[in-house]
Design a protein around this motif. Sequence first.
Motif, mmCIF file in Angstrom:
data_model
loop_
_atom_site.group_PDB
_atom_site.id
_atom_site.type_symbol
_atom_site.label_atom_id
_atom_site.label_comp_id
_atom_site.label_asym_id
_atom_site.label_seq_id
_atom_site.Cartn_x
_atom_site.Cartn_y
_atom_site.Cartn_z
ATOM 1 N N GLY A 134 0.797 -1.230 0.000
ATOM 2 C CA GLY A 134 0.000 0.000 0.000
ATOM 3 C C GLY A 134 0.824 1.271 0.000
ATOM 4 N N VAL B 242 -7.787 -7.347 -1.299
ATOM 5 C CA VAL B 242 -8.193 -7.382 -2.702
ATOM 6 C C VAL B 242 -8.730 -8.786 -3.051
ATOM 7 C CG1 VAL B 242 -5.917 -8.092 -3.585
ATOM 8 C CG2 VAL B 242 -7.374 -6.645 -4.987
ATOM 9 N N CYS C 93 -2.128 -7.230 3.021
ATOM 10 C CA CYS C 93 -2.821 -6.405 2.015
ATOM 11 C C CYS C 93 -3.587 -5.256 2.682
ATOM 12 C CB CYS C 93 -3.793 -7.276 1.215
ATOM 13 S SG CYS C 93 -4.749 -6.326 0.017
ATOM 14 N N THR C 94 -3.391 -4.058 2.147
ATOM 15 C CA THR C 94 -4.096 -2.884 2.680
ATOM 16 C C THR C 94 -5.295 -2.514 1.807
ATOM 17 O OG1 THR C 94 -2.778 -1.334 1.387
ATOM 18 C CG2 THR C 94 -1.899 -1.967 3.542
ATOM 19 N N GLY C 95 -5.519 -3.299 0.748
ATOM 20 C CA GLY C 95 -6.621 -2.995 -0.160
ATOM 21 C C GLY C 95 -6.393 -1.729 -0.963
ATOM 22 N N CYS C 96 -5.104 -1.404 -1.210
ATOM 23 C CA CYS C 96 -4.809 -0.145 -1.915
ATOM 24 C C CYS C 96 -5.282 -0.190 -3.374
ATOM 25 C CB CYS C 96 -3.308 0.156 -1.860
ATOM 26 S SG CYS C 96 -2.299 -0.880 -2.948
ATOM 27 N N GLY C 97 -5.364 -1.385 -3.940
ATOM 28 C CA GLY C 97 -5.908 -1.538 -5.284
ATOM 29 C C GLY C 97 -4.916 -1.361 -6.415
ATOM 30 N N CYS D 204 -2.590 -3.271 -7.474
ATOM 31 C CA CYS D 204 -2.417 -4.485 -8.281
ATOM 32 C C CYS D 204 -3.556 -4.646 -9.284
ATOM 33 C CB CYS D 204 -2.292 -5.710 -7.392
ATOM 34 S SG CYS D 204 -3.659 -5.894 -6.226
ATOM 35 N N CYS E 279 4.733 -5.819 -4.550
ATOM 36 C CA CYS E 279 3.996 -5.699 -3.284
ATOM 37 C C CYS E 279 4.235 -6.967 -2.461
ATOM 38 C CB CYS E 279 2.499 -5.518 -3.546
ATOM 39 S SG CYS E 279 1.556 -5.525 -1.999
ATOM 40 N N ILE F 40 1.678 -9.841 -2.226
ATOM 41 C CA ILE F 40 1.403 -10.752 -3.348
ATOM 42 C C ILE F 40 2.485 -11.829 -3.354
ATOM 43 C CG2 ILE F 40 1.049 -10.932 -5.838
ATOM 44 C CD1 ILE F 40 0.383 -7.951 -5.869
HETATM 45 S S1 SF4 Z 1 -4.345 -4.227 -2.977
HETATM 46 FE FE1 SF4 Z 1 -2.772 -5.301 -4.148
HETATM 47 S S2 SF4 Z 1 -1.051 -3.868 -4.268
HETATM 48 FE FE2 SF4 Z 1 -2.406 -3.136 -2.635
HETATM 49 S S3 SF4 Z 1 -1.606 -4.051 -0.802
HETATM 50 FE FE3 SF4 Z 1 -3.176 -5.450 -1.529
HETATM 51 S S4 SF4 Z 1 -2.058 -6.913 -2.784
HETATM 52 FE FE4 SF4 Z 1 -0.688 -5.163 -2.487
#
Ligand code: SF4
Length: 591
Positions: free
Chosen positions: A353, A537, A574-578, A580, A555, A558
């Motif tokens: 993230g 994600v 995972c921070t759900g930043c999106g 990827c 990241c 992943i």
């Molecule tokens: S959303 Fe994807 S890029 Fe973001 S932290 Fe989760 S796995 Fe990594």
Amino acid sequence: MRDELLPLREKALLSGNEAVAQAAWEAGVLFATGYPGTPSTEILETLVGYPEVRCEWAPNEKVALEVAAGASLGGVRTLVTMKHVGLNVAADPFMTLAYTGVKGGMVIITADDPSMHSSQNEQDNRNYARFGKAPMFEPADSREVTEFLAGAWDLSERLELPVLFRMTTRVCHSKSISSRGPRREPAAPSYTKDFVKNVMIPANARTMRVKLEEKLNLLRAEVETHPANRIEGRSAELGVICAGNVYNYVRETLPEASVLKLGFTFPLPAALIRKFAASVERCYVVEELDPYLETEVRALGVALATVPAPRPPIGELSPETVAAMFGVAAPQPQAAAAALPELAPRPPVLCPGCSHRAVFMTLKKMRLTVTGDIGCYTLGALPPLASMDTCLCMGASIGMGYGLERALGPEAKERVVAVIGDSTFLHSGITPLLNVVYNGGHTVTIILDNRTTAMTGHNENPGSGRTLDGGPAPAVDYRALVRALGVEFAVTVDPYDVDKFKQAVEMALLHSGPAVVIAQRPCVLLPEVRGKHRPTVNYDSDTCTACGACFRIGCPAIEKDAATGKPRINSAFCTGCGLCTTACPCGALSL
Ligand code: SF4
Ligand code: SF4
């Protein structure tokens, strides 16, 4: 210096950095300033917890030292903290401060980083004491930090000289038994005009240069009997001269050796060194990094013995390296330590993230040459992002980008960008940007504004909107600042809006003149951001073609399934930043 010199004190387990903060408070320091830098950062972070001391982060080390010089002029005891390379930035005032001298006592902490655990070089700042003619102490552990600092501000005031206090990573971060005592009542602030002492025009500088030499001569006599320098007599055959944390390795590895333990290492006690060398059959110097002691001891005409295996000139020493130098068995680790399992290697990577990942992912796709800078974003130089081409020192990215532009001519236009963190820009990026404007350059600068000095542990800076003690402060408006410097193209964009960010960089590259893109997104680890992380994600294995594009953004959330070659999302990271989801060409990743 032993217990009787610091009586009636409460024992305490302190890191070297905590011991500095405690000692500064005890000594009646009223003002402390510095710039964060590993391994020194925790000193001010600890000292700010003592309400009697005004603690501040300065934009850089030069400013910190100059501010402290002003406070000292007002009769206040001061502490200035920085890592070793910070003293390069502060070198200009430092080199003249011994001439003007100080009024309120001043201690300057230089925290050196042998082996470069978190630094771009391992310069040995003992050389700065000799170079700047400032008295220098080198403690071996937290207890010596407390002991040496107990008299450091007194010494500084008596001789009117700033004191350089040289620590290393091991001393800063290791905990050992030290002590706490009461605070001394600070002297009342006062100012006295003194033209000859404080105004360094050449005529006055020549006068003060003579006075400085007189002070150093006084000091040369004083160090001979200073309790920070002591002889530990044991073997009549084997003697070792050492200082700082190296002393601990020598004692552990050569328990029978006589030792001249130096704590006051500039100026050196010439007579004491000669006396010690004459008392043993073979006298050695053991030290890390530069042959600072060795050169000085040999210059005294003392014959040093040669160790069977030369000492490594690079990196930290250890009990093992000292044992190898002398051809003796290395001390065995204690059973509990020996039983610890090997830790899996963890290469440093940008956090899941991290706002910088989107910047480097985009710059890589654009195949740009990127002059980089110092900060956690330097990790963008490592694979798989591998999208930073240079990293020299704080603030160098913009100047190097401009220099490359001048060297390559029109070819560089539209191909070279400089990236610099927000705190680094405020530290030393403003003047190189002014240089670009002044000299008619076209350099594109990307300011990575993550609202904090992240690398050293989320320290406040003039752009973060808070001071060191957490109080409110005006936050720098980067766009207004760069426009005031003469940059006409300045835009702010969230790098996670990948298309918009790419478009902003393209427009900046096409602009005929200097351009600045402010990539603004708060650090993912800031407390106010942590609470807003989105769910993990979604990954659809059936849609995934195992193309590997998502791995190339680097990241750590992943992971790769060894059997299928397909990704596996670690929900703990995972921070759900999106980000990827924008890298996946098949829609297998979604929010
Ligand atoms: S959303 Fe994807 S890029 Fe973001 S932290 Fe989760 S796995 Fe990594
Ligand atoms: S980028 Fe998409 S398709 Fe390619 S491996 Fe990753 S999830 Fe699968």
